[in-house]
Motif scaffolding. Structure first.
Motif, mmCIF file in Angstrom:
data_model
loop_
_atom_site.group_PDB
_atom_site.id
_atom_site.type_symbol
_atom_site.label_atom_id
_atom_site.label_comp_id
_atom_site.label_asym_id
_atom_site.label_seq_id
_atom_site.Cartn_x
_atom_site.Cartn_y
_atom_site.Cartn_z
ATOM 1 N N GLN A 1 0.789 -1.074 0.196
ATOM 2 C CA GLN A 1 -0.079 -0.069 0.046
ATOM 3 C C GLN A 1 0.937 1.511 -0.188
ATOM 4 O O GLN A 1 0.505 2.230 -0.463
ATOM 5 C CB GLN A 1 -0.795 0.107 1.316
ATOM 6 N N PHE A 2 1.942 1.247 0.795
ATOM 7 C CA PHE A 2 3.037 2.429 0.942
ATOM 8 C C PHE A 2 3.831 2.280 -0.514
ATOM 9 O O PHE A 2 3.658 1.575 -1.710
ATOM 10 C CB PHE A 2 4.003 2.071 1.800
ATOM 11 N N HIS A 3 4.637 3.580 -0.769
ATOM 12 C CA HIS A 3 5.483 3.599 -1.763
ATOM 13 C C HIS A 3 6.861 3.058 -1.684
ATOM 14 O O HIS A 3 7.707 4.145 -1.045
ATOM 15 C CB HIS A 3 5.358 5.134 -2.322
ATOM 16 N N PRO A 4 7.244 1.748 -1.946
ATOM 17 C CA PRO A 4 8.590 1.635 -1.860
ATOM 18 C C PRO A 4 9.717 2.567 -2.422
ATOM 19 O O PRO A 4 10.683 2.607 -1.815
ATOM 20 C CB PRO A 4 8.800 0.051 -2.152
ATOM 21 N N GLU A 5 9.084 2.812 -3.477
ATOM 22 C CA GLU A 5 10.247 3.778 -4.263
ATOM 23 C C GLU A 5 10.451 5.145 -3.523
ATOM 24 O O GLU A 5 11.345 5.718 -4.186
ATOM 25 C CB GLU A 5 9.814 3.955 -5.680
#
Length: 211
Positions: A182-186
């Protein structure tokens, strides 16, 4: 080689840049047929669920993604891309998803500010604490979120990470070769890069095995 799926609703360049830094070979494609040649797939996404599903269907990506994951090919959904993995969403109506993970997408019910935006902590599921995908990841590591809706997985064993924001919610999922964040790993510094590295190694293992 990892295919980054371009269906007009993704944060593609940042994902590509992160993979380049990790020396993971990848390419951006708006052609569903290219997924057959890739060893892994990333489905990014920002915006509304219903519109994103329409774009996937218009471009012919929806069934192609389902078919390719059925062969065992690793798939990573990011942000809205993770939500699209589920059965349905109640964002601005009711919309069917890809149905790769059993569950639904619902809006936060909390007195805290929505959207949930900024850095928050991960809790690693007991089911995955010794899994290769969580290598280098610890409870209370911080990652970067921007979302108003979240996933409710039907099966607790599909929950990779959870996070608290007025209520406990699923912040990452995994079911065999299908996973979502759900989060933005990048955008999540060293923790996010470690997770992308772990996914890349999953793709490499599938490549070595001939899948």
């Amino acid at each position: 080689m990892i295919a980054i799926i371009d269906y007009g609703a993704g944060n593609l360049r940042n994902v590509k840049h992160a993979l380049d830094l990790l020396e993971l070979k990848s390419f951006i494609t708006d052609n569903p047929d290219d997924l057959s040649e890739a060893k892994g797939m990333i489905l990014p996404g920002v915006g509304a669920f219903g519109h994103a599903m329409e774009r996937l269907q218009e471009k012919g990506f929806d069934q192609k993604i389902i078919n390719e994951t059925a062969t065992g090919k690793p798939l990573l959904g990011i942000c809205l891309g993770m939500q699209l993995l589920f059965d349905k969403s109640y964002e601005h109506g009711e919309h069917d998803g890809l149905g790769l993970i059993s569950g639904e997408i619902v809006r936060f019910e909390t007195d805290l500010k929505v959207p949930h935006m900024g850095w928050n902590q991960l809790v690693v599921s007991e089911y995955y604490k010794d899994h290769s995908i969580t290598q280098g990841i610890q409870n209370d590591n911080y990652v970067y979120f921007v979302h108003s809706y979240f996933a409710k997985a039907d099966d607790e064993q599909d929950v990779l990470f959870s996070t608290d924001y007025g209520q406990r919610f699923t912040s990452a999922v995994m079911k065999e070769n299908v996973m979502g964040m759900q989060f933005h790993p990048e955008k999540s510094s060293k923790v996010g890069m470690q997770l992308l590295k772990n996914f890349g190694e999953m793709v490499t293992r599938e490549d070595i095995s001939g899948n």
